[in-house]
Each structure stands twice: as C-alpha cells, then as structure tokens.
Motif scaffolding. Structure first.
Motif, mmCIF file in Angstrom:
data_model
loop_
_atom_site.group_PDB
_atom_site.id
_atom_site.type_symbol
_atom_site.label_atom_id
_atom_site.label_comp_id
_atom_site.label_asym_id
_atom_site.label_seq_id
_atom_site.Cartn_x
_atom_site.Cartn_y
_atom_site.Cartn_z
ATOM 1 N N ALA A 1 -27.597 -22.820 2.717
ATOM 2 C CA ALA A 1 -27.730 -23.248 1.319
ATOM 3 C C ALA A 1 -27.954 -24.752 1.218
ATOM 4 C CB ALA A 1 -26.483 -22.844 0.534
ATOM 5 N N LEU A 2 -27.316 -25.519 2.091
ATOM 6 C CA LEU A 2 -27.506 -26.973 2.079
ATOM 7 C C LEU A 2 -28.952 -27.362 2.375
ATOM 8 C CD1 LEU A 2 -24.279 -28.203 3.937
ATOM 9 C CD2 LEU A 2 -24.747 -28.275 1.475
ATOM 10 N N SER A 3 -29.647 -26.525 3.117
ATOM 11 C CA SER A 3 -31.045 -26.817 3.450
ATOM 12 C C SER A 3 -31.997 -26.432 2.320
ATOM 13 C CB SER A 3 -31.443 -26.076 4.732
ATOM 14 O OG SER A 3 -31.526 -24.675 4.511
ATOM 15 N N GLU A 4 -31.471 -25.764 1.288
ATOM 16 C CA GLU A 4 -32.305 -25.271 0.203
ATOM 17 C C GLU A 4 -32.096 -26.035 -1.102
ATOM 18 O OE1 GLU A 4 -31.032 -21.222 0.179
ATOM 19 O OE2 GLU A 4 -32.288 -20.649 1.902
ATOM 20 N N ILE A 5 -31.354 -27.140 -1.045
ATOM 21 C CA ILE A 5 -31.094 -27.949 -2.235
ATOM 22 C C ILE A 5 -31.611 -29.367 -2.006
ATOM 23 C CG2 ILE A 5 -29.134 -26.593 -3.038
ATOM 24 C CD1 ILE A 5 -27.283 -28.603 -1.692
ATOM 25 N N ASP A 6 -31.752 -30.104 -3.107
ATOM 26 C CA ASP A 6 -32.249 -31.478 -3.031
ATOM 27 C C ASP A 6 -31.123 -32.504 -3.037
ATOM 28 O OD1 ASP A 6 -35.073 -30.728 -3.253
ATOM 29 O OD2 ASP A 6 -34.553 -30.152 -5.300
ATOM 30 N N ALA A 7 -29.941 -32.096 -3.491
ATOM 31 C CA ALA A 7 -28.775 -32.971 -3.543
ATOM 32 C C ALA A 7 -27.542 -32.088 -3.646
ATOM 33 C CB ALA A 7 -28.842 -33.925 -4.736
ATOM 34 N N VAL A 8 -26.395 -32.662 -3.277
ATOM 35 C CA VAL A 8 -25.148 -31.909 -3.365
ATOM 36 C C VAL A 8 -24.201 -32.640 -4.311
ATOM 37 C CG1 VAL A 8 -24.111 -33.021 -1.335
ATOM 38 C CG2 VAL A 8 -23.324 -30.747 -2.054
ATOM 39 N N PRO B 1 -20.958 -29.159 8.576
ATOM 40 C CA PRO B 1 -22.318 -28.975 8.042
ATOM 41 C C PRO B 1 -22.605 -29.886 6.849
ATOM 42 C CG PRO B 1 -21.349 -26.844 8.520
ATOM 43 C CD PRO B 1 -20.263 -27.864 8.704
ATOM 44 N N LEU B 2 -21.612 -30.099 5.983
ATOM 45 C CA LEU B 2 -21.814 -30.976 4.829
ATOM 46 C C LEU B 2 -22.047 -32.411 5.281
ATOM 47 C CD1 LEU B 2 -21.830 -31.503 1.795
ATOM 48 C CD2 LEU B 2 -19.323 -31.639 1.870
ATOM 49 N N VAL B 3 -21.206 -32.894 6.172
ATOM 50 C CA VAL B 3 -21.371 -34.262 6.689
ATOM 51 C C VAL B 3 -22.713 -34.420 7.384
ATOM 52 C CG1 VAL B 3 -20.509 -35.896 8.415
ATOM 53 C CG2 VAL B 3 -18.910 -34.763 6.857
ATOM 54 N N ASP B 4 -23.064 -33.445 8.205
ATOM 55 C CA ASP B 4 -24.341 -33.525 8.935
ATOM 56 C C ASP B 4 -25.521 -33.572 7.978
ATOM 57 O OD1 ASP B 4 -22.933 -33.465 11.302
ATOM 58 O OD2 ASP B 4 -23.319 -31.346 11.719
ATOM 59 N N ALA B 5 -25.467 -32.755 6.918
ATOM 60 C CA ALA B 5 -26.566 -32.730 5.950
ATOM 61 C C ALA B 5 -26.699 -34.074 5.241
ATOM 62 C CB ALA B 5 -26.351 -31.611 4.942
ATOM 63 N N VAL B 6 -25.575 -34.666 4.873
ATOM 64 C CA VAL B 6 -25.611 -35.968 4.193
ATOM 65 C C VAL B 6 -26.135 -37.040 5.136
ATOM 66 C CG1 VAL B 6 -24.203 -37.744 3.076
ATOM 67 C CG2 VAL B 6 -23.797 -35.319 2.577
ATOM 68 N N ARG B 7 -25.719 -36.988 6.371
ATOM 69 C CA ARG B 7 -26.193 -37.983 7.335
ATOM 70 C C ARG B 7 -27.669 -37.807 7.666
ATOM 71 N NH1 ARG B 7 -20.809 -38.157 11.266
ATOM 72 N NH2 ARG B 7 -19.674 -39.690 9.988
ATOM 73 N N ARG B 8 -28.182 -36.620 7.419
ATOM 74 C CA ARG B 8 -29.627 -36.400 7.609
ATOM 75 C C ARG B 8 -30.427 -36.773 6.363
ATOM 76 N NH1 ARG B 8 -27.915 -31.492 10.101
ATOM 77 N NH2 ARG B 8 -28.423 -30.377 8.174
ATOM 78 N N GLY B 9 -29.744 -37.176 5.292
ATOM 79 C CA GLY B 9 -30.469 -37.657 4.117
ATOM 80 C C GLY B 9 -30.236 -36.917 2.824
ATOM 81 N N LEU B 10 -29.391 -35.875 2.811
ATOM 82 C CA LEU B 10 -29.123 -35.152 1.573
ATOM 83 C C LEU B 10 -28.276 -36.031 0.649
ATOM 84 C CD1 LEU B 10 -29.364 -32.330 0.121
ATOM 85 C CD2 LEU B 10 -27.066 -31.855 1.028
ATOM 86 N N PRO B 11 -28.787 -36.393 -0.529
ATOM 87 C CA PRO B 11 -27.988 -37.214 -1.449
ATOM 88 C C PRO B 11 -26.698 -36.499 -1.850
ATOM 89 C CG PRO B 11 -30.288 -37.246 -2.107
ATOM 90 C CD PRO B 11 -30.159 -36.175 -1.051
ATOM 91 N N TYR B 12 -25.620 -37.260 -1.886
ATOM 92 C CA TYR B 12 -24.284 -36.735 -2.168
ATOM 93 C C TYR B 12 -23.768 -37.381 -3.440
ATOM 94 C CZ TYR B 12 -19.257 -35.772 -1.327
ATOM 95 O OH TYR B 12 -17.943 -35.367 -1.431
ATOM 96 N N ILE B 13 -23.345 -36.541 -4.386
ATOM 97 C CA ILE B 13 -22.700 -37.012 -5.606
ATOM 98 C C ILE B 13 -21.286 -36.451 -5.609
ATOM 99 C CG2 ILE B 13 -22.769 -37.057 -8.121
ATOM 100 C CD1 ILE B 13 -25.812 -36.252 -7.752
ATOM 101 N N GLY C 1 -26.962 -28.593 -5.550
ATOM 102 C CA GLY C 1 -25.952 -27.641 -5.101
ATOM 103 C C GLY C 1 -24.581 -28.086 -5.580
ATOM 104 N N PHE C 2 -23.930 -27.290 -6.395
ATOM 105 C CA PHE C 2 -22.668 -27.640 -7.053
ATOM 106 C C PHE C 2 -21.507 -27.013 -6.276
ATOM 107 C CE2 PHE C 2 -19.324 -27.485 -10.181
ATOM 108 C CZ PHE C 2 -19.566 -28.533 -11.061
ATOM 109 N N ILE C 3 -20.633 -27.851 -5.711
ATOM 110 C CA ILE C 3 -19.480 -27.374 -4.949
ATOM 111 C C ILE C 3 -18.236 -27.498 -5.829
ATOM 112 C CG2 ILE C 3 -18.036 -27.758 -2.920
ATOM 113 C CD1 ILE C 3 -20.484 -28.692 -1.414
ATOM 114 N N PRO C 4 -17.688 -26.378 -6.324
ATOM 115 C CA PRO C 4 -16.567 -26.405 -7.264
ATOM 116 C C PRO C 4 -15.197 -26.339 -6.588
ATOM 117 C CG PRO C 4 -17.390 -24.181 -7.092
ATOM 118 C CD PRO C 4 -18.234 -25.022 -6.154
ATOM 119 N N THR C 5 -15.165 -26.416 -5.284
ATOM 120 C CA THR C 5 -14.000 -26.068 -4.476
ATOM 121 C C THR C 5 -12.714 -26.781 -4.871
ATOM 122 O OG1 THR C 5 -15.521 -25.684 -2.644
ATOM 123 C CG2 THR C 5 -13.195 -25.904 -2.083
ATOM 124 N N ALA C 6 -12.784 -28.065 -5.195
ATOM 125 C CA ALA C 6 -11.564 -28.830 -5.482
ATOM 126 C C ALA C 6 -10.791 -28.275 -6.655
ATOM 127 C CB ALA C 6 -11.925 -30.296 -5.727
#
Length: 205
Positions: A76-83, A105-117, A31-36
C-alpha cells in the motif's frame, strides 16, 4: 539527517496543501494511518482530518497496519503519493506499528522519498525516543511496547500542543524540566515543522 520530506504538525492541517502540491502535485493520493487513535471510542477528529485533506483537493485512503498484513501494508505504501499519520496515543502508535511489522517499511518508504505528514502523535513518533511524551500520553494504553525508541527519522522529539491545549500547561512545563537533557522541540498548535533538503524550518500552522 537524510534528505527526506516531513511535515510535522501539532493540530491544524492548513500547511498540508502548500507542502504537498509542489512535491507530488494537486489531487495526490494520501495514505491515512489512523492507528494512534484506534484505542479510543471517539474518533471524531479523524473524520475532521480526512475531510480537511479532501477539502484541500487530495484523495484519502486508509492504510491501517492493524488490519492488514505487513506485506499488504508495504504494498500500500508503494501505491500512495504521501503518508499521513494521525494523532492519538504515541505509545500505542509505536507499539502497534512494531507489532504489525509496519515500522521498518514505513521508515524505508519515507527514506526513499515518500512525503510524511504527522500530526501530534504522528509527529512525535518520528523522533529518537518517545519517552518524554509520558506526561502527555498514557503509556499503559499502548500496544505491547518493549522500547520507546522512535522511528528515528529526525534527531529531536517533538512535543506537541506546547501551549498546553491538551492536558494543561503544567504537563508541558514538567516535561521541559524532567527531560531537559533530551533533544526536544516544543511545537505549538499554530506552528508546523518542515524537514526537507536537510534543513528544518518552523512555519505557521
């Protein structure tokens, strides 16, 4: 520090493949977050990052909290393998995430194991406070921001482009001096941080 999986980069995406494949497998959906970067008319580097990830064998889908509801973003965070959180202006990134209700939601997903790049701003926002980045990014360009407290996934603030490739070495030196009392990690473009299993490792970027 919680047992989370983060890859924090200053510029180059070379380490992504070796970081992600053992965790989520080849061909993972990122999942690609382009927000910045949404405040800038020239977003060429986003296209380059997307292409780099695809060239490494990953599927890339945009997950943009500025364009969808908080509920849709969370789903959407629940439908990806990494962010993947792109570079740009870290003050705008944090303000936009908060305004959209996407930060928790982003922090919670990462703390539940979603890899963050996270690259550049995407790396900076993971720390305790983004205030030390004010010499590198312009806070006045930000979405409404009432606090500079970061996502607090890690206990140091990453300062990217530590060799001065963005804005010059003078800004890096001033940041080092003016925020000497803050926990900072100066990250060069040829380095990356891996935070995993409760440990932090600096690798080649």
């Amino acid at each position: 520090m919680l047992d989370i999986d983060l890859l924090l980069l200053s510029r180059w995406l070379t380490p992504v493949h070796d970081f992600l494949v053992p965790r989520v497998g080849a061909g993972a959906r990122i999942g690609f977050i382009p927000t910045a970067s949404s405040i800038y008319p020239d977003q060429t580097w986003l296209d380059l990052d997307r292409s780099s990830l695809r060239d490494q064998g990953f599927e890339v889908v945009d997950v943009d909290p500025e364009l969808v509801s908080a509920a849709t973003f969370t789903r959407a965070l629940s439908e990806i393998d990494a962010v993947f959180v792109s570079g740009g202006n870290v003050f705008h990134l944090l303000g936009a995430l908060r305004h959209a209700g996407a930060d928790r939601p982003l922090v919670d997903a990462v703390r539940r194991g979603l890899p963050y790049i996270g690259v550049s701003a995407g790396a900076c926002v993971t720390g305790p406070d983004i205030a030390p980045l004010a010499l590198l990014d312009d806070p006045s360009e930000a979405a409404p921001l009432t606090s500079t407290v970061g996502l607090e996934l890690i206990d140091v603030t990453v300062v990217p482009h530590a060799e001065g490739t963005v804005g010059g070495r003078g800004r890096i030196d001033r940041t080092r001096q003016e925020f000497a009392d803050r926990p900072l990690h100066f990250l060069r473009d040829d380095e990356a941080l891996v935070i995993s299993g409760g440990t932090t490792t600096v690798i080649a970027g």
